[in-house]
Design a protein around this motif. Structure first.
Motif, PDB file in Angstrom:
ATOM      1  N   THR A  91      48.035  19.436 121.172  1.00 59.16           N
ATOM      2  CA  THR A  91      47.839  18.213 120.396  1.00 59.16           C
ATOM      3  C   THR A  91      46.845  18.452 119.261  1.00 59.16           C
ATOM      4  O   THR A  91      45.962  19.295 119.357  1.00 59.16           O
ATOM      5  N   ALA A  92      47.026  17.664 118.214  1.00 62.21           N
ATOM      6  CA  ALA A  92      46.092  17.647 117.089  1.00 62.21           C
ATOM      7  C   ALA A  92      45.550  16.232 116.978  1.00 62.21           C
ATOM      8  O   ALA A  92      46.277  15.257 117.185  1.00 62.21           O
ATOM      9  N   SER A  93      44.264  16.115 116.660  1.00 61.53           N
ATOM     10  CA  SER A  93      43.664  14.789 116.526  1.00 61.53           C
ATOM     11  C   SER A  93      42.554  14.830 115.474  1.00 61.53           C
ATOM     12  O   SER A  93      42.045  15.894 115.132  1.00 61.53           O
ATOM     13  N   VAL A  94      42.206  13.652 114.975  1.00 62.87           N
ATOM     14  CA  VAL A  94      41.093  13.499 114.040  1.00 62.87           C
ATOM     15  C   VAL A  94      40.226  12.354 114.541  1.00 62.87           C
ATOM     16  O   VAL A  94      40.684  11.499 115.298  1.00 62.87           O
ATOM     17  N   ASP A  95      38.963  12.349 114.114  1.00 64.51           N
ATOM     18  CA  ASP A  95      38.065  11.294 114.574  1.00 64.51           C
ATOM     19  C   ASP A  95      38.292   9.977 113.842  1.00 64.51           C
ATOM     20  O   ASP A  95      37.855   8.927 114.291  1.00 64.51           O
ATOM     21  N   ARG A  96      39.001  10.012 112.706  1.00 61.09           N
ATOM     22  CA  ARG A  96      39.375   8.790 111.977  1.00 61.09           C
ATOM     23  C   ARG A  96      40.470   9.143 110.985  1.00 61.09           C
ATOM     24  O   ARG A  96      40.624  10.291 110.581  1.00 61.09           O
ATOM     25  N   LYS A  97      41.244   8.133 110.586  1.00 55.15           N
ATOM     26  CA  LYS A  97      42.362   8.378 109.678  1.00 55.15           C
ATOM     27  C   LYS A  97      42.139   7.813 108.282  1.00 55.15           C
ATOM     28  O   LYS A  97      42.946   8.039 107.393  1.00 55.15           O
ATOM     29  N   THR A  98      41.057   7.078 108.087  1.00 55.91           N
ATOM     30  CA  THR A  98      40.698   6.558 106.772  1.00 55.91           C
ATOM     31  C   THR A  98      39.265   6.980 106.477  1.00 55.91           C
ATOM     32  O   THR A  98      38.383   6.785 107.308  1.00 55.91           O
ATOM     33  N   PHE A 123      36.295   8.034 102.962  1.00 56.56           N
ATOM     34  CA  PHE A 123      35.992   8.158 101.543  1.00 56.56           C
ATOM     35  C   PHE A 123      36.073   9.623 101.135  1.00 56.56           C
ATOM     36  O   PHE A 123      35.941  10.521 101.963  1.00 56.56           O
ATOM     37  N   LEU A 124      36.252   9.840  99.845  1.00 55.02           N
ATOM     38  CA  LEU A 124      36.400  11.188  99.307  1.00 55.02           C
ATOM     39  C   LEU A 124      35.186  12.065  99.592  1.00 55.02           C
ATOM     40  O   LEU A 124      35.318  13.264  99.805  1.00 55.02           O
ATOM     41  N   ASP A 125      33.993  11.491  99.642  1.00 53.25           N
ATOM     42  CA  ASP A 125      32.790  12.298  99.867  1.00 53.25           C
ATOM     43  C   ASP A 125      32.437  12.442 101.345  1.00 53.25           C
ATOM     44  O   ASP A 125      31.360  12.906 101.680  1.00 53.25           O
ATOM     45  N   GLU A 126      33.336  12.064 102.240  1.00 51.73           N
ATOM     46  CA  GLU A 126      33.103  12.187 103.687  1.00 51.73           C
ATOM     47  C   GLU A 126      33.979  13.305 104.250  1.00 51.73           C
ATOM     48  O   GLU A 126      34.843  13.833 103.572  1.00 51.73           O
ATOM     49  N   TYR A 127      33.739  13.627 105.499  1.00 55.08           N
ATOM     50  CA  TYR A 127      34.570  14.626 106.169  1.00 55.08           C
ATOM     51  C   TYR A 127      35.218  14.005 107.390  1.00 55.08           C
ATOM     52  O   TYR A 127      34.801  12.974 107.898  1.00 55.08           O
ATOM     53  N   VAL A 128      36.261  14.651 107.863  1.00 53.82           N
ATOM     54  CA  VAL A 128      36.949  14.239 109.086  1.00 53.82           C
ATOM     55  C   VAL A 128      36.876  15.413 110.061  1.00 53.82           C
ATOM     56  O   VAL A 128      36.975  16.573 109.660  1.00 53.82           O
ATOM     57  N   LEU A 129      36.653  15.113 111.335  1.00 52.02           N
ATOM     58  CA  LEU A 129      36.604  16.153 112.366  1.00 52.02           C
ATOM     59  C   LEU A 129      38.007  16.340 112.934  1.00 52.02           C
ATOM     60  O   LEU A 129      38.584  15.420 113.518  1.00 52.02           O
ATOM     61  N   PHE A 130      38.558  17.519 112.747  1.00 53.56           N
ATOM     62  CA  PHE A 130      39.916  17.862 113.176  1.00 53.56           C
ATOM     63  C   PHE A 130      39.836  18.704 114.443  1.00 53.56           C
ATOM     64  O   PHE A 130      39.062  19.654 114.503  1.00 53.56           O
ATOM     65  N   LYS A 131      40.643  18.342 115.454  1.00 58.11           N
ATOM     66  CA  LYS A 131      40.654  19.093 116.718  1.00 58.11           C
ATOM     67  C   LYS A 131      42.074  19.493 117.092  1.00 58.11           C
ATOM     68  O   LYS A 131      42.998  18.683 117.017  1.00 58.11           O
ATOM     69  N   ILE A 170      39.807  23.841 119.458  1.00 58.87           N
ATOM     70  CA  ILE A 170      39.187  24.265 118.198  1.00 58.87           C
ATOM     71  C   ILE A 170      38.833  23.000 117.431  1.00 58.87           C
ATOM     72  O   ILE A 170      39.678  22.115 117.260  1.00 58.87           O
ATOM     73  N   SER A 171      37.587  22.902 116.989  1.00 57.36           N
ATOM     74  CA  SER A 171      37.121  21.772 116.173  1.00 57.36           C
ATOM     75  C   SER A 171      36.665  22.303 114.825  1.00 57.36           C
ATOM     76  O   SER A 171      35.988  23.330 114.764  1.00 57.36           O
ATOM     77  N   VAL A 172      37.012  21.582 113.760  1.00 60.32           N
ATOM     78  CA  VAL A 172      36.607  22.005 112.420  1.00 60.32           C
ATOM     79  C   VAL A 172      36.470  20.769 111.531  1.00 60.32           C
ATOM     80  O   VAL A 172      37.243  19.824 111.640  1.00 60.32           O
ATOM     81  N   ALA A 173      35.452  20.783 110.676  1.00 66.51           N
ATOM     82  CA  ALA A 173      35.251  19.696 109.715  1.00 66.51           C
ATOM     83  C   ALA A 173      36.127  19.965 108.494  1.00 66.51           C
ATOM     84  O   ALA A 173      36.162  21.081 107.976  1.00 66.51           O
ATOM     85  N   LEU A 174      36.841  18.929 108.052  1.00 66.59           N
ATOM     86  CA  LEU A 174      37.683  19.024 106.867  1.00 66.59           C
ATOM     87  C   LEU A 174      37.131  18.093 105.792  1.00 66.59           C
ATOM     88  O   LEU A 174      36.937  16.896 106.033  1.00 66.59           O
ATOM     89  N   PHE A 175      36.886  18.639 104.609  1.00 64.22           N
ATOM     90  CA  PHE A 175      36.362  17.887 103.475  1.00 64.22           C
ATOM     91  C   PHE A 175      37.499  17.716 102.467  1.00 64.22           C
ATOM     92  O   PHE A 175      37.948  18.715 101.887  1.00 64.22           O
ATOM     93  N   PRO A 176      37.999  16.491 102.266  1.00 61.16           N
ATOM     94  CA  PRO A 176      39.135  16.315 101.350  1.00 61.16           C
ATOM     95  C   PRO A 176      38.762  16.673  99.915  1.00 61.16           C
ATOM     96  O   PRO A 176      37.663  16.401  99.455  1.00 61.16           O
ATOM     97  N   LYS A 177      39.719  17.290  99.192  1.00 59.03           N
ATOM     98  CA  LYS A 177      39.509  17.687  97.800  1.00 59.03           C
ATOM     99  C   LYS A 177      39.931  16.593  96.824  1.00 59.03           C
ATOM    100  O   LYS A 177      39.543  16.624  95.668  1.00 59.03           O
ATOM    101  N   LYS A 178      40.765  15.645  97.285  1.00 52.86           N
ATOM    102  CA  LYS A 178      41.268  14.590  96.405  1.00 52.86           C
ATOM    103  C   LYS A 178      41.518  13.322  97.219  1.00 52.86           C
ATOM    104  O   LYS A 178      41.587  13.366  98.446  1.00 52.86           O
ATOM    105  N   SER A 179      41.636  12.219  96.530  1.00 55.87           N
ATOM    106  CA  SER A 179      41.924  10.953  97.211  1.00 55.87           C
ATOM    107  C   SER A 179      43.435  10.754  97.295  1.00 55.87           C
ATOM    108  O   SER A 179      44.211  11.463  96.653  1.00 55.87           O
TER     109      SER A 179
END
Length: 161
Positions: A39-46, A48-56, A108-117
């Motif tokens: 399975t793949a999951s994220v800590d949130r699905k919405t 801001f551009l300057d935030e990160y999402v935790l991907f597992k 595996i956990s990794v922080a993802l920083f979006p490059k665009k909105s």
């Protein structure tokens, strides 16, 4: 006398049939209970551009361990670099025994920083003939009144030590 011999053989046949059915049913239940899941999951699905999402990424009930770095990696996080800055992946592996049954998990956990909105899609990952579902994120532009946060990322890998 003949009837009692017949009754005993029928009783033996019934016991044998019931025992065989129980063994077969137990095998099906055990096979279903130990099927691996990926399975793949994220800590949130919405966000801001300057935030990160935790991907597992999680793999449960498999003899395979998830590896994104090091020798023979089996997870390719480079597919995320088109839309995200990818942080340093963290891996954990566990094996628990409960009621004489083992259960393995690899994460595996990794922080993802979006490059665009906009709407960004984390693609499905495949391993050992099991596949995760894609995840769609909604990245909102940072409002002008919001003070940008500063993130510092660092890490040590075996190649730099």
């Amino acid at each position: 006398m003949v009837a009692s011999v017949y009754d005993r053989s029928m009783a033996g046949f019934l016991v044998y049939s019931i025992a065989t059915a129980a063994i077969i049913m137990g095998t099906f239940v055990s096979a279903a209970a130990i099927a691996s899941s990926y399975t793949a999951s994220v800590d949130r699905k919405t966000l801001f551009l300057d935030e990160y999402v935790l991907f597992k990424l999680s793999l449960v009930n498999s003899e395979t361990r998830l590896r994104a770095q090091g020798e023979s990696p089996n997870v390719d996080l480079s597919v995320l670099t088109k839309d995200f800055e990818v942080g340093v992946p963290q891996a954990s592996h566990q094996y628990n025994i409960n009621r004489n049954r083992g259960r393995s998990s690899s994460v595996i956990s990794v922080a993802l920083f979006p490059k665009k909105s906009g709407k960004l899609v984390i693609p499905p990952f495949t391993l050992d003939k099991v596949q995760t579902d894609p995840i769609t994120l909604k990245v909102i532009p940072t409002p002008p009144e919001k003070v940008p946060e500063v993130f510092s990322r660092s890490g040590v890998t075996q190649s730099t030590v």
